[in-house]
Enzyme design. Structure first.
Site, PDB file in Angstrom:
ATOM      1  CG  HIS A  50      -1.845   1.160   1.279  1.00  0.00           C
ATOM      2  ND1 HIS A  50      -2.798   1.371   0.313  1.00  0.00           N
ATOM      3  CD2 HIS A  50      -1.970   2.182   2.166  1.00  0.00           C
ATOM      4  CE1 HIS A  50      -3.483   2.471   0.612  1.00  0.00           C
ATOM      5  NE2 HIS A  50      -2.997   2.979   1.720  1.00  0.00           N
ATOM      6  CG  ASP A  65      -0.983   6.115   2.454  1.00  0.00           C
ATOM      7  OD1 ASP A  65      -2.065   5.746   1.979  1.00  0.00           O
ATOM      8  OD2 ASP A  65      -0.616   5.836   3.608  1.00  0.00           O
ATOM      9  CG  ASP A 107      -5.552   3.238   4.612  1.00  0.00           C
ATOM     10  OD1 ASP A 107      -5.998   2.869   5.714  1.00  0.00           O
ATOM     11  OD2 ASP A 107      -4.658   4.105   4.506  1.00  0.00           O
ATOM     12  CG  HIS A 124      -6.790   7.171   1.229  1.00  0.00           C
ATOM     13  ND1 HIS A 124      -6.497   6.358   0.165  1.00  0.00           N
ATOM     14  CD2 HIS A 124      -5.935   6.824   2.200  1.00  0.00           C
ATOM     15  CE1 HIS A 124      -5.505   5.557   0.482  1.00  0.00           C
ATOM     16  NE2 HIS A 124      -5.137   5.821   1.723  1.00  0.00           N
TER      17      HIS A 124
END
Length: 999
Positions: free
Chosen positions: A245, A247, A357, A561
Site C-alpha cells: 500500500h 499512500d 484504506d 485519501h
C-alpha cells in the site's frame, strides 16, 4: 524420568531464534561510501551535482527530506569463494539501487523504520551478489531519501555498508524455525500436532549449541519432517497476493511517493526472479503513470510481468480517493480515467474496486461500479470500527439505488500481513462468513509507505502452502479469488447503505482550504465542460480535451485519501494549495474565454454581456456586473442577454427590504438578532411559521477544545466548550437589492467577519464568512436549533441522499454523530422543514432538532499549523414549506454552488442559423431529474450527458435539445453503448443515466 515441560521447550526454541538470525550474515569487507547530497531529487545524469560527502558508519549525510546519490565501491574478497556473497547496506533512510543507466533495480529500507512491528520488520538491507562473486569489482549507485518508510528522520547517518557472506543453510533454518514456532503457538493446546512440533524444535535446538552450516543442516533435517506434513481437505483456502500500500502523500510529500514507487516496484521485480510462485498486485494508475514518466525502463519490466500474469494491476480508480468528500462526477472520472489507463496500457479490464484504506464508503458507490463494469470491491478499513463490529467479511453491498457489488474484507483485518502462521490462523478463526464460504483473501507485505513483501514473507509462504495445522494458502490474483467467491455469492447476506467508518470523522473538516478548493474545482470543471460543449454544439471544434484531462487528473490526485481528508504533513498542503490556486485560476480563465466565444457566436455585440446558466432549470436571480446588479431570467442550460435584464436601483420601502434595529427582512423572511449576534428568530412569512426553536439561539459560533489529530476529535467534545466567538461590532445596510448585516467576531487571537445577506426575492439567508483562524487544538462549529421534529435528517451525498437518524437510541446511532453531507443537510416534517446549505463544508451533526456544521478545526498532528490561516466559506439557511423533496432543496444547494456566469464577447460577431437561435442546450421536464455533467465523449466529438434522479422516486422525463441531433444513445459510465434512447427516459430511484448525443 518425566519429559521437559512444553513451556520450557518452546521458550528455548524462541530464545534461539535471534541467535540464528544473527548468524546468517558475516561481514568480511567494508565498502567505500561517497554521497552527493541535494535538497531535492536530481536525475541520474546529474548525480554528482550535490554536496560531496565521504562516509563511514556513524557519519551524518543529511537532514529530513534531503536527497543524495550514493556510490558504493569495493572488491569482493577471495575469502568468499564458493560461498554466497551479499552486500549489507543501511543508510538510515530509503535507498534505490540503480543500474548503469540509472534505472531502479532494488529498494532498500532502514531497519529502524517506523512500522507496526507486530506485523513484521520493515527493513530491507540485503543485496545478493551470488556464489561466483569472489574478486568482483563493486561500483554501485543508489538514489537515497533521508526519511524512513513513514517519513521519520532517523539520524541521517550511515549505519552499515559491508560485503558479507550469507550462510544459506542458516538462513533457511531461520525460516524453518520461525514458521514452526508460530505454528506450535497456534495449534490446539493439547493436540498431538503441537506436542510433535515443540519436541522437534527442542531436539533441533540441541544441535545448535554452535551455529554453523553443518549444525544448521542437522537441525533442518529434524524439522523437515514436521514441515513435510500436509493438511487434509481444507475448510478455508486462503488466496494470498503480495501488496504494498503506497499512500500517494501522507507523512511525506508527493515527490517522495514517486521514488517510493520505484523502490517498491524494483524490489518486487527482484524478488520475482528468486521466487517463481510470487504473485504481486498494485493499484492506482497515477502511480503507474509516474513510473512511465520517470522510470521508463522499470515500467517496461513491470509490463512484462503483467503480461506474464504474475503482476496484477488492481483497482478501478485513478487513485484510491476519499469517497465521502469527493463529488459524484469526480468519482465517475476516477473510474473512467482509471479503467481507461489500465485498458490502454496493459489491455486489462478492471473488475475489482481496490480501496483498502479510505475512511468510509459512500452509498452511491455500488451503482457507479456496476455502471462501469466493476463487479467486486475489496477493503479492510471497517475493521478499524471502535464500537460496532461490521457483521461480515464477505457480503453483497447494496447502494441507495439497489445496485449490488460483491464485497470482501480480508479477515486478517490488515493489508500489511506478515504472511506468517498467525496470519493464516487468524483468517481461519476470525472469518465471519466461514459458515458459508471456503475462500478468504490475504494481502501480504509492508505498506503505507511502500516497501512491499520481503524475503521473509515469501519464505514463510513457501513453507505454509499446504502445512498440517494451517489452512492452505495459494498465491494468486485477487480477481481469481473473487471468481471463486462469486460461486458462493448466493449464500452471502446483503448490507444496504453507506459503509460508515467509526473513526476519522475529523477528516470531514481538517484542512478546510483544501476542501474549499476541491469543491470549487469540481464545480468549475463542470462549468468549463458545459461551456466547451455549448461551443462544440455551435459548430466550433475547440474543445480543450487534453488540458481538461490534465486538470481533472490532478484534481483527482488531490482527492487521495490522505490529501483531501486533510491527514498529511504541512508540505503536502503547501504544495496542493499552490497547485489548486493555479488550476482554479486556469479553469476560470478557460470558462471566461469559452463563454466569450459563445457570446460572439450568439450574436452579442461588443460590450454586451451575456449570462450563462449551466443548471437544468430556468433561473430568476440577481447578478452583478461592472458594479451594477441586474435581475435576470436565464433558460435551463442556456444563456440570455444582460441587455434584456432589469437594472436594480436603490431599494424603496415598497420593496419590503429592511436592515436595522436588529433585524433583516424581505417579503419572505424576517430575521431578528440578539445583542450577541445570534439569531433569535427566523420567521417564514410565506408559511406563517417560526423556523427557530422558541427560546433558543441559532448561528451561535461555538469553540470547543479539540486535542485530537487530523483524523479524530474527542467524541465528547460537547462537554469541553472553550467559549463562543464574541461579537465586537456590527452594522446593518441595504445595498442594491440586499439587506445586509455585517458582524465582526473574535475569539482569542482569531477573528471572523460575517456578511449575513438577504436578497430582495430570496427564500434563503446566506452567511458569507471570512475567518482569520489562529487557534491551536480548537474546533469551531455553528448550530441551528430548528422548530422541526423528525427522527431522520436528509443528507445529500453523491447522486442522491441518505436519511440518517437524529436519535441516539443505539450504539450505532451514538457513534455516527458526525456525518458527511455535500451541498445540503435538511430536517423535514411532512409539512415543513429547514435546510442548511454549504459551499465547501462536509462535516455535520444532526441530533434531535439541532443542525450543526463543523466549520474549522486546528489539530497539531501531522500538520502542526493545520488551518491556522485565512479562510472563506458560505453557508445558508433555507426554511421551506413541505418536506425537502417538495421544496426542491437540492436545487438550492446547486444554485449556491453554481452561480450564474456573466461574460462579454471579446469582439462583435454576426452569427446565423442555429448558432444565433440557440439559447438552451438541453432541457428535461421533470423537476427531480438533474443533469450532472455535459461533456465531449472521450473518443469522438459526440456529447455525453449525465442525468440522475434526485428524490428517490420513479421518474419519467423527456430530454430536449436546442440544436438538431442525429442520434441519442444510452451509454454506461465508460461511454460504451447500451442501446438507443427512447423519446422518454424512465428512472428508477436515484438511477444514473448517461446519453451519447450525436450532433
Amino acid at each position: 524420568m518425566p519429559y521437559e515441560t512444553k513451556r520450557i521447550k518452546l521458550q528455548k526454541a524462541k530464545d534461539l531464534l535471534p541467535r540464528i538470525r544473527e548468524a546468517i550474515y558475516q561481514p568480511v569487507s567494508a565498502l567505500k561510501v561517497t554521497a552527493w547530497v541535494t535538497k531535492e531529487p536530481v536525475p541520474y545524469a546529474e548525480r554528482t551535482s550535490g554536496e560531496l560527502v565521504e562516509l563511514t558508519p556513524g557519519a551524518k549525510w543529511g537532514n529530513l527530506w534531503d536527497c543524495a546519490w550514493f556510490r558504493f565501491e569495493g572488491i569482493v574478497p577471495e575469502a568468499v569463494s564458493g560461498k554466497k556473497a551479499v552486500m549489507l547496506i543501511d543508510v538510515n533512510g530509503e535507498l534505490c539501487l540503480v543500474d548503469k543507466e540509472g534505472s531502479p533495480m532494488q529498494g532498500l529500507t532502514n531497519i529502524n523504520s517506523e512500522f507496526d512491528f507486530s506485523l513484521g520488520l520493515p527493513g530491507k538491507r540485503v543485496v545478493d551478489l551470488g556464489y561466483e562473486a569472489a574478486g568482483q569489482q563493486i561500483d554501485l549507485w543508489a538514489d537515497a531519501g533521508c526519511n524512513d518508510l513513514f517519513g521519520r528522520y532517523r539520524s541521517g547517518t550511515l549505519k552499515e555498508a559491508d560485503i558479507a557472506i550469507c550462510y544459506e543453510e542458516i538462513r533457511q533454518l531461520y525460516y524453518d524455525y520461525e514458521v514452526l514456532i508460530e505454528l506450535a503457538e497456534h495449534t490446539p493446546e493439547n493436540g498431538a500436532r503441537r506436542e510433535r512440533l515443540i519436541q522437534s524444535l527442542y531436539d533441533a535446538a540441541h544441535k545448535l549449541q554452535v551455529i554453523d552450516e553443518e549444525t544448521a543442516r542437522q537441525a533442518r533435517e529434524i524439522l523437515a519432517k514436521e514441515l513435510a506434513k500436509k493438511g487434509g481437505d481444507p475448510v478455508v483456502t486462503v488466496s494470498a497476493i503480495g501488496h504494498a500500500h503506497i499512500d500517494l502523500a501522507w507523512l511525506w510529500p508527493i515527490r517522495e511517493t514517486i521514488r517510493k514507487g520505484a523502490r517498491t516496484f524494483s524490489t518486487v521485480l527482484t524478488n520475482m526472479e528468486k521466487y517463481p510462485d510470487y504473485v504481486f498486485g498494485a493499484s492506482q494508475p497515477q502511480l503507474y503513470q509516474w513510473m512511465k514518466e520517470y522510470y521508463p525502463k522499470l515500467y517496461d519490466r513491470i509490463k512484462e510481468r503483467i503480461q506474464e500474469g504474475r503482476w496484477e494491476v488492481q483497482g478501478a480508480m485513478w487513485v484510491e480517493p476519499d469517497t465521502n468528500i469527493s463529488g459524484g462526477e469526480a468519482l465517475v472520472r476516477q473510474i473512467l480515467y482509471g479503467k481507461r489507463f489500465f485498458q490502454q496500457e496493459f489491455g486489462q479490464e478492471m473488475k475489482v474496486l481496490w480501496l483498502p484504506d479510505v475512511f468510509g464508503y459512500a452509498a452511491s458507490l455500488p451503482q457507479l461500479l456496476r455502471k462501469s463494469g466493476v463487479d467486486y470491491m475489496m477493503t479492510q478499513k471497517l475493521s478499524w470500527n471502535v464500537y460496532n463490529t461490521h457483521p461480515h467479511h464477505s457480503f453483497e453491498w447494496e447502494g441507495i439505488d439497489g445496485s449490488k457489488v460483491l464485497a470482501h474484507l480480508p479477515p486478517e483485518d490488515t493489508y500489511n500481513s506478515p504472511g506468517a502462521p498467525r496470519s493464516l490462523a487468524k483468517i481461519e478463526n476470525s472469518y465471519l462468513d466461514r459458515n458459508v464460504s471456503e475462500h478468504a483473501l490475504m494481502l501480504f507485505g509492508i505498506g503505507d509507505g511502500g516497501g512491499g513483501p520481503g524475503e521473509e514473507h515469501l519464505e514463510r509462504l513457501s513453507r505454509e502452502h499446504n502445512l498440517l495445522g494451517l489452512p492452505p494458502v495459494v498465491q494468486e490474483s485477487s480477481l481469481s479469488f473473487f471468481h471463486k467467491l462469486e460461486e458462493e455469492r448466493a449464500r452471502f447476506q446483503t448490507y444496504r447503505g453507506e459503509l460508515y467508518l467509526e473513526k476519522h470523522q475529523g477528516t470531514l473538516t481538517s484542512q478546510a482550504r483544501n476542501k474549499w478548493y476541491n469543491r470549487k474545482m469540481e464545480k468549475s470543471l463542470r462549468e468549463l465542460e458545459f461551456a466547451a460543449s455549448l461551443l462544440l454544439a455551435m459548430g466550433e471544434n475547440a474543445y480543450p480535451s487534453e488540458e481538461l484531462e490534465g486538470i481533472w487528473k490532478e484534481t483527482l490526485l488531490y482527492q487521495f485519501h490522505d490529501i483531501l481528508p486533510g491527514s498529511s504533513i504541512t508540505r503536502v498542503f503547501e504544495e496542493s494549495l499552490e497547485r489548486y490556486a493555479a488550476m482554479h485560476g486556469r479553469t476560470r480563465e478557460l470558462i471566461a474565454q469559452t463563454y466569450a466565444r459563445v457570446a460572439e457566436l450568439a450574436g452579442a455585440r461588443e460590450g454586451q454581456a451575456v449570462v450563462f446558466n449551466s443548471l437544468p432549470w430556468e433561473r430568476e436571480e440577481v447578478v452583478e456586473h461592472k458594479g451594477s446588479r441586474y435581475a435576470v431570467k436565464v433558460p435551463a442550460m442556456g444563456f440570455a442577454s444582460l441587455a434584456e435584464a432589469e437594472l436594480r436601483q436603490e431599494q424603496t420601502e415598497q420593496s419590503g427590504l429592511r436592515a436595522g434595529e436588529q433585524l433583516l427582512e424581505n417579503k419572505n423572511l424576517l430575521i431578528r438578532f440578539g445583542q450577541d449576534g445570534s439569531i433569535e428568530s427566523l420567521y417564514d412569512k410565506a408559511a406563517g411559521r417560526e423556523a427557530i426553536m422558541l427560546g433558543q439561539k441559532a448561528n451561535v459560533l461555538t469553540v470547543y477544545h479539540d486535542r485530537g489529530d487530523a483524523w479524530d476529535f474527542p467524541r465528547d467534545y460537547r462537554e469541553t466548550v472553550a467559549g463562543r466567538m464574541k461579537l465586537e461590532e456590527s452594522s446593518f445596510s441595504v445595498e442594491q437589492g440586499q439587506a445586509v448585516l455585517e458582524q465582526h467576531y473574535r475569539f482569542g487571537e482569531s477573528t471572523l467577519v460575517q456578511r449575513i445577506v438577504l436578497d430582495e426575492e430570496a427564500t434563503t439567508v446566506s452567511f458569507e464568512s471570512k475567518a482569520d483562524w489562529k487557534e491551536s487544538e480548537k474546533m469551531l462549529r455553528v448550530s441551528f436549533p430548528v422548530q422541526v421534529m423528525s427522527d431522520h435528517v436528509n443528507c445529500e451525498i453523491q447522486f442522491g441522499y441518505l436519511k440518517r437518524p437524529t436519535t441516539r437510541n443505539t450504539m450505532i446511532e451514538f457513534v455516527r454523530d458526525e456525518i458527511c453531507a455535500h451541498q445540503y443537510i435538511d430536517l423535514s416534517q411532512p409539512d415543513y422543514g429547514v435546510a442548511l446549505l454549504s459551499d465547501s463544508k462536509y462535516g455535520y451533526s444532526a441530533e434531535r432538532n439541532v443542525l450543526d456544521i463543523n466549520l474549522l478545526r486546528s489539530p497539531s498532528y501531522p500538520d502542526p499549523v493545520a488551518d491556522r490561516a485565512e479562510h472563506q466559506f458560505v453557508y445558508a439557511v433555507y426554511p421551506h414549506r413541505g418536506d425537502f423533496i417538495q421544496a426542491e432543496v437540492y436545487r438550492k444547494g446547486y444554485e449556491l454552488n453554481t452561480p450564474l456566469t456573466v461574460a462579454e464577447p471579446s469582439q462583435a460577431s454576426s452569427a446565423a442559423g442555429r448558432t444565433a437561435s440557440l439559447a438552451s442546450l438541453v432541457q428535461v421536464n421533470h423537476p427531480h431529474v438533474m443533469i450532472e455533467a455535459v461533456k465531449k465523449a472521450e473518443d469522438s466529438d459526440d456529447l455525453i450527458i449525465r442525468l440522475y434522479e434526485v428524490s428517490g422516486t420513479f421518474a419519467e422525463t423527456s430530454v430536449g435539445f436546442g440544436i438538431p441531433v442525429s442520434l441519442v444513445e444510452e451509454v454506461d459510465l465508460m461511454e460504451n453503448t447500451i442501446g438507443e434512447a427512447g423519446a422518454k427516459l424512465s428512472f428508477q430511484p436515484f438511477e444514473i443515466k448517461s446519453l451519447r448525443v450525436k450532433l
